[in-house]
Motif scaffolding. Structure first.
Motif, PDB file in Angstrom:
ATOM      1  N   THR A  74      91.383  41.501   3.952  1.00 26.35           N
ATOM      2  CA  THR A  74      91.450  42.900   4.347  1.00 26.35           C
ATOM      3  C   THR A  74      91.192  43.085   5.838  1.00 26.35           C
ATOM      4  O   THR A  74      91.979  43.718   6.540  1.00 26.35           O
ATOM      5  CB  THR A  74      90.424  43.703   3.528  1.00 26.35           C
ATOM      6  OG1 THR A  74      90.612  43.374   2.157  1.00 26.35           O
ATOM      7  CG2 THR A  74      90.602  45.182   3.725  1.00 26.35           C
ATOM      8  N   HIS A  97      92.030  47.367  -5.506  1.00 27.24           N
ATOM      9  CA  HIS A  97      91.582  46.054  -5.007  1.00 27.24           C
ATOM     10  C   HIS A  97      91.413  44.996  -6.115  1.00 27.24           C
ATOM     11  O   HIS A  97      91.844  43.872  -6.000  1.00 27.24           O
ATOM     12  CB  HIS A  97      90.270  46.244  -4.230  1.00 27.24           C
ATOM     13  CG  HIS A  97      89.717  44.988  -3.642  1.00 27.24           C
ATOM     14  ND1 HIS A  97      89.086  44.026  -4.402  1.00 27.24           N
ATOM     15  CD2 HIS A  97      89.696  44.522  -2.377  1.00 27.24           C
ATOM     16  CE1 HIS A  97      88.708  43.030  -3.605  1.00 27.24           C
ATOM     17  NE2 HIS A  97      89.063  43.310  -2.372  1.00 27.24           N
ATOM     18  N   ASP A 125      97.333  46.170   2.532  1.00 32.97           N
ATOM     19  CA  ASP A 125      96.826  45.131   3.441  1.00 32.97           C
ATOM     20  C   ASP A 125      97.196  43.717   2.999  1.00 32.97           C
ATOM     21  O   ASP A 125      97.088  42.779   3.770  1.00 32.97           O
ATOM     22  CB  ASP A 125      95.315  45.263   3.625  1.00 32.97           C
ATOM     23  CG  ASP A 125      94.558  45.144   2.316  1.00 32.97           C
ATOM     24  OD1 ASP A 125      95.181  45.302   1.242  1.00 32.97           O
ATOM     25  OD2 ASP A 125      93.345  44.907   2.360  1.00 32.97           O
TER      26      ASP A 125
HETATM   27 ZN   LIG Z   1      92.169  43.906   0.996  1.00 33.72          ZN
END
Ligand SMILES: [Zn+2]
Length: 648
Positions: free
Chosen positions: A261, A419, A481
Motif C-alpha cells: 500500500t 483490503h 493500490d
Molecule cells: Zn493496500
C-alpha cells in the motif's frame, strides 16, 4: 496543589551565591532532558524504524540533534522564571519559582517513565495505552499525574545536591555552559546540512486560480478489476461505476507500481517508481528532495486545499513524510506553520522526522489518556476485526468537505473495506446468509460484497456532487493500490471522469498508477515535472511500455504476508526492502524474486486485447529490462546472473 517549601535556598544560605539554586534546577533539567532523548532514541533505533536506512554516524547525529533541541527547549522554558526572579520585588518568591522550575524535569521524567512503561507492556503483553479503554485510560492519567508529583518531590532533593554538593566548585556551571555551547553547535551544523532539493516546492505559490476543478482521488485497497462488473465481471459489483464509465476515461489494463500500500500510494503521489523513492513499506519514508516532489504539493501550490482521508501508518502522509503536500492528513492538520515546520525548513528531513515521531509518540498517548483524542493501533486495522463503519465515517467526512468547498479541493480518500483477508461489508448481497465470523480468508462472496460497498460509497459521493452542483467542476479518479492479496500483476480499476465527460474512452494499452499525476497535471495545463516517470493518458502513445512494480513480501517475517511485520534482519544490501521485482508487458507478467533469485511468469487474468505473439518479450529480454531498471535506480545488480536465475 501545595507547593513544597524549598530546601535549596535554606541549605545554600552560607553561600548566598544568587544563581546557585538555579544551577541545581538547570542541571536537573538538562539531565532529565538528556535521559529522555537518549531513551527515546534507543527505543526507535532498536526497532524497525526509518532510522534503519541511515548510517550509524547519521543515527548518532540524529540523537545529538534531538538531545540538543530537547535540552534547549527545557532551558528556554525555564528562562522566564529566572528573569522574573531577578527583580528585587520577587526576591521572596524566588524559592517558590525555583520549585516551579523543577516541574520541568519532573514532567520530562514522568513522560519518559510513562513511555517506558507503555513500551514494555505493549512489547511483552500487547497491552498498552493504545489498547486502553474507559477506566483504564483514566488510570493511565492518574499514574501520569502521580509520576509528575513523585518526580517533583525528588527533583527537589536532587537539585539541592547539585547546588550544594561538596565538590560544588562551579563544575556544574561548566557542564551547563559546555552543554549549551555543544547544543548550539549541533543545531548550527544541522541547519547548514539542509539538503538543497527541498527548496523545490517552496518557491512562492504561483498566482492562485479560482476556477480549477475539484479533484477527488478515490482508491480502495486491493481491488481486482476482474471482480468488478465495470470490467465485465458476471456479478453486479459496481453498478454506479458502470454508469459513470459511460462518460469517463477507463483503462482496461491498469497496473500498480507496488504490491504494498505505502509503496503504491507514494508512487502515485510522486509519479516516481518505488525504486527511486525507496518507499515500499513502513518504516520507509520519503527522504531528501523526494519528500517535497509530489502531486499534492504541486496542487497545494496552485491554491488547492489538499486533504488526505486515509488510515494511519500505511497511507498516512504524515507517517510517510509527504512534506508540504497536504493541509490536513487524517484529521491532523499537517503543520504548515509553527515551531515544527520552522525546524523542518532549516534542517535535514531525517532530523525533523525524528522530531515528529517522538513528539507524536508522546502527544498521541497523552491525548488518549486525558480523553482528548483516541489513539488508533495501525496493526489492528488489518489483523483484527475492523470497525465496519470506519470507511463510512471517512466517506461522510469527504461528503462534508465537498459541501463546504469554497476553493479548489484535492482529496485523496483511501478505503480499506476491500483490503482483506476478511471483509465486513455493511450490506450483504453475495454473502447473504453467511456468518461474518465464520468466513474463510479471501472469501470471494465477501470480497465481491466489499467491492459493491465501495461502489455504494462512490455513489453517495456522486450524489452529493450533483446535489451541490459541483459534479461538472470535479475530476474523479477511481482506482486501487494493488490487486487482491497484494499482487501487482493483477489488473486494477482506473477510471477518470473529467468535467463534461471530456476524454471519455476505453484505453487498452497497459497503463500504471504512475500515469495518474501526469494526466491530472496535463488536464490542468500545469507543466509536468521532469521527475515524474509516467505518461499523461490524454496523449498516450499507444505502444506498449514495460511497467515495473515492486513487492516487499519476501522480507515479511516468516514469509507470512498476513503478519504485516517486517523482518529487519533481511533489510540488507543489495536490495534492502525490495523482495520481488515485477514487470508487466502486454498480457504477460514476469516476476524476479530478488531474495531467492528465482523467476516466474504467467498470463494476466482477464487481459483485454492481448498483443500478438511476435510482440511479446522473451524471458531473457524481460529479465534484462528488470535488471537495467534496478541498475539505473542505483541498485547493485551483480548478484542477478541470468544463467543462475533461469536454471532454478
Ligand atoms: Zn493496500
Amino acid at each position: 496543589m501545595m507547593i513544597p517549601e524549598n530546601p535549596i535556598s535554606r541549605s545554600s544560605k552560607e553561600k548566598p551565591a544568587f544563581l546557585r539554586p538555579w544551577t541545581g534546577v538547570f542541571l536537573t533539567t538538562i539531565l532529565a532532558a538528556g535521559t529522555y532523548s537518549f531513551m527515546e532514541w534507543l527505543f526507535i533505533v532498536t526497532k524497525p524504524s526509518f532510522l534503519n536506512g541511515l548510517s550509524t554516524f547519521r543515527q548518532i547525529e540524529v540523537l545529538l540533534f534531538f538531545t540538543a533541541l530537547v535540552v534547549l527547549t527545557a532551558i528556554i522554558t525555564l528562562l522566564p522564571l529566572v528573569l522574573i526572579s531577578l527583580f528585587p520585588a520577587f526576591q521572596k518568591a524566588r524559592p517558590v519559582m525555583q520549585n516551579v522550575g523543577l516541574l520541568a524535569p519532573a514532567v520530562i521524567l514522568a513522560t519518559l517513565t510513562l513511555l517506558l512503561l507503555d513500551n514494555f507492556t505493549y512489547t511483552v503483553f500487547r497491552i498498552g495505552i493504545v489498547s486502553s479503554e474507559g477506566l483504564a485510560r483514566l488510570l493511565y492519567a492518574f499514574v501520569f499525574v502521580a509520576l509528575v508529583v513523585w518526580f517533583w518531590q525528588n527533583a527537589e532533593r536532587f537539585a539541592k545536591k547539585q547546588a550544594t554538593g561538596a565538590k560544588g566548585k562551579g563544575w556544574q556551571n561548566i557542564i551547563t555552559i559546555s552543554f549549551l555551547v555543544a547544543a548550539l553547535c549541533i543545531l548550527a551544523v544541522a541547519v547548514m546540512r539542509k539538503e538543497i532539493g527541498s527548496q523545490a516546492v517552496q518557491q512562492a505559490a504561483v498566482e492562485r486560480i479560482k476556477n480549477r476543478p475539484h479533484i477527488l482521488l478515490i482508491t480502495s485497497d486491493g481491488v481486482n478489476a476482474a471482480n468488478m462488473s465495470l470490467y465485465g465481471y458476471k456479478r453486479e459489483t459496481s453498478p454506479r461505476l458502470q454508469v459513470l464509465a459511460e462518460s469517463s476515461l477507463v483503462a482496461e489494463n491498469a497496473f500498480p507500481n507496488s504490491g504494498s500500500t505505502a509503496g503504491s500510494i507514494i508512487s502515485l503521489y510522486t509519479g516516481k517508481y518505488p525504486s527511486v523513492t525507496r518507499v515500499m513499506y513502513p518504516p520507509n519514508i520519503l527522504r531528501g528532495a523526494n519528500a517535497y516532489q509530489h502531486l499534492p504539493g504541486i496542487l497545494r501550490n496552485q491554491g488547492y486545499r489538499t486533504v488526505q482521508v486515509s488510515y494511519p501508518h500505511y497511507v498516512d502522509a504524515y507517517s510517510l513524510n509527504v512534506l508540504e503536500g497536504f493541509d490536513i492528513a487524517n484529521d491532523r492538520s499537517m503543520p504548515t506553520s509553527g515551531v515544527l515546520v520552522t525546524i523542518q525548513r532549516y534542517v535535514t528531513n531525517d532530523y525533523a522526522y525524528f522530531l515528529y515521531e517522538t513528539t507524536n509518540r508522546i502527544v498521541d498517548r497523552l491525548r488518549h489518556i486525558l480523553f482528548i483524542k483516541r489513539m488508533t493501533n495501525p496493526y489492528d486495522l488489518v489483523t483484527e476485526e475492523p470497525d465496519i463503519v470506519a470507511d463510512l465515517h471517512k466517506v461522510n467526512g469527504v461528503l462534508d468537505l465537498i459541501r463546504e468547498a469554497d476553493q479548489p479541493l484535492f482529496v485523496h480518500l483511501h478505503l480499506m473495506g476491500t483490503h482483506g483477508p476478511k471483509y465486513y461489508p455493511i450490506n450483504k448481497v453475495f454473502s447473504a446468509g453467511q456468518e461474518n465470523k465464520q468466513q474463510e480468508v479471501w472469501n470471494t462472496d465477501y470480497y465481491d460484497d466489499s467491492i459493491l460497498q465501495f461502489d455504494t460509497y462512490v455513489g453517495s459521493i456522486l450524489d452529493v456532487l450533483r446535489e451541490t452542483e459541483k459534479f461538472d467542476q470535479t475530476i474523479l479518479v477511481i482506482g486501487s493500490d494493488h490487486g487482491q492479496q497484494f499482487v501487482p500483476s493483477k489488473r486494477i480499476p482506473l477510471l477518470i471522469h473529467f468535467p463534461a465527460g471530456a476524454h471519455a474512452r476505453r484505453i487498452t494499452t497497459n497503463v500504471q498508477n504512475l500515469d495518474i499525476a501526469p494526466t491530472l497535471l496535463d488536464f490542468l495545463e500545469i507543466p509536468i515535472p521532469g521527475y515524474m516517470q509516467g505518461q499523461s493518458l490524454l496523449r498516450l502513445d499507444e505502444t506498449q511500455r514495460p511497467i515495473f512494480a515492486f513487492r516487499n513480501t519476501a522480507i515479511v517475517k516468516g514469509g507470512d504476508e498476513a503478519s504485516f511485520e517486517l523482518d529487519v534482519s533481511r533489510l540488507s544490501p543489495p536490495f534492502y526492502q525490495f523482495g520481488r521485482a515485477n514487470l508487466e508487458y502486454c498480457q504477460v507478467w514476469y516476476q524476479l524474486d530478488l531474495y531467492k533469485k528465482t523467476w516466474s511468469t504467467g498470463e494476466i487474468l482477464g487481459y483485454v486485447q492481448p498483443c500478438s505473439n511476435d510482440m511479446l518479450l522473451t524471458n531473457e529480454q524481460a529479465l534484462d529490462l528488470i535488471v537495467q531498471h534496478l541498475k539505473s535506480t542505483g541498485f547493485d545488480t551483480s548478484s542477478l546472473r541470468p544463467d543462475e536465475i533461469f536454471s532454478r
